[in-house]
Design a protein around this motif. Structure first.
Motif, PDB file in Angstrom:
ATOM      1  N   GLU A   6     -19.156 -35.991   3.246  1.00 25.76           N
ATOM      2  CA  GLU A   6     -18.600 -34.643   3.417  1.00 25.76           C
ATOM      3  C   GLU A   6     -18.629 -33.880   2.088  1.00 25.76           C
ATOM      4  O   GLU A   6     -19.029 -32.725   2.038  1.00 25.76           O
ATOM      5  N   GLU A   7     -18.200 -34.542   1.020  1.00 30.99           N
ATOM      6  CA  GLU A   7     -18.196 -33.902  -0.296  1.00 30.99           C
ATOM      7  C   GLU A   7     -19.629 -33.639  -0.775  1.00 30.99           C
ATOM      8  O   GLU A   7     -19.919 -32.588  -1.349  1.00 30.99           O
ATOM      9  N   ASN A  10     -20.827 -30.586   0.878  1.00 30.33           N
ATOM     10  CA  ASN A  10     -20.236 -29.386   0.260  1.00 30.33           C
ATOM     11  C   ASN A  10     -21.001 -28.993  -0.998  1.00 30.33           C
ATOM     12  O   ASN A  10     -21.308 -27.814  -1.211  1.00 30.33           O
TER      13      ASN A  10
END
Length: 138
Positions: A6-7, A10
């Motif tokens: 997820e990071e 991003n």
């Protein structure tokens, strides 16, 4: 290597959102390839179909569709179509057997350890564990 996809997504999205410059098209291409990998890891199979088309179109427009990018995109497409986890593992294993001979693999490996990612998927270990083992044996 921390399995925090997820990071990673991003950061890739931030990177892709930066103003485009012609001198860094190589990094734009790499970020799109890495984006496919991250979305695969997140299990976004439906979104991946669209991203594959978009990535192919971008690379063709920029004349950056090298053999290694094509092969990796084809792998992701094969993984989407695979019926189960074992079939996906076999697709990656076959790709891994060809990795060293694919023109441009050493260049891509400078930016991301694709070989360790392949090895992790084949051995059913985490990417972080595979990288750690690789560096402990050197």
């Amino acid at each position: 290597g921390s399995d925090n996809f997820e990071e990673a997504l991003n950061y890739l999205n931030l990177w892709l959102g930066l103003p485009k410059t012609t001198e860094r098209e190589d990094l734009q291409s790499l970020s799109r390839i890495l984006g496919l990998l991250v979305h695969y890891e997140l299990g976004n199979m439906i979104l991946l179909e669209s991203l594959i088309r978009s990535t192919r179109r971008f690379l063709r427009q920029k004349n950056r569709m090298y053999i290694i990018e094509k092969q990796f995109i084809d792998l992701i497409a094969d993984l989407i179509r695979a019926a189960n986890a074992e079939e996906r593992r076999l697709c990656i294993k076959k790709f891994g057997e060809q990795w060293e001979t694919i023109e441009g693999s050493e260049i891509l490996n400078r930016f991301f350890d694709f070989k360790s990612w392949i090895d992790a998927k084949v051995s059913k270990k985490s990417f972080a564990e595979t990288v750690r083992e690789k560096w402990q044996h050197k």
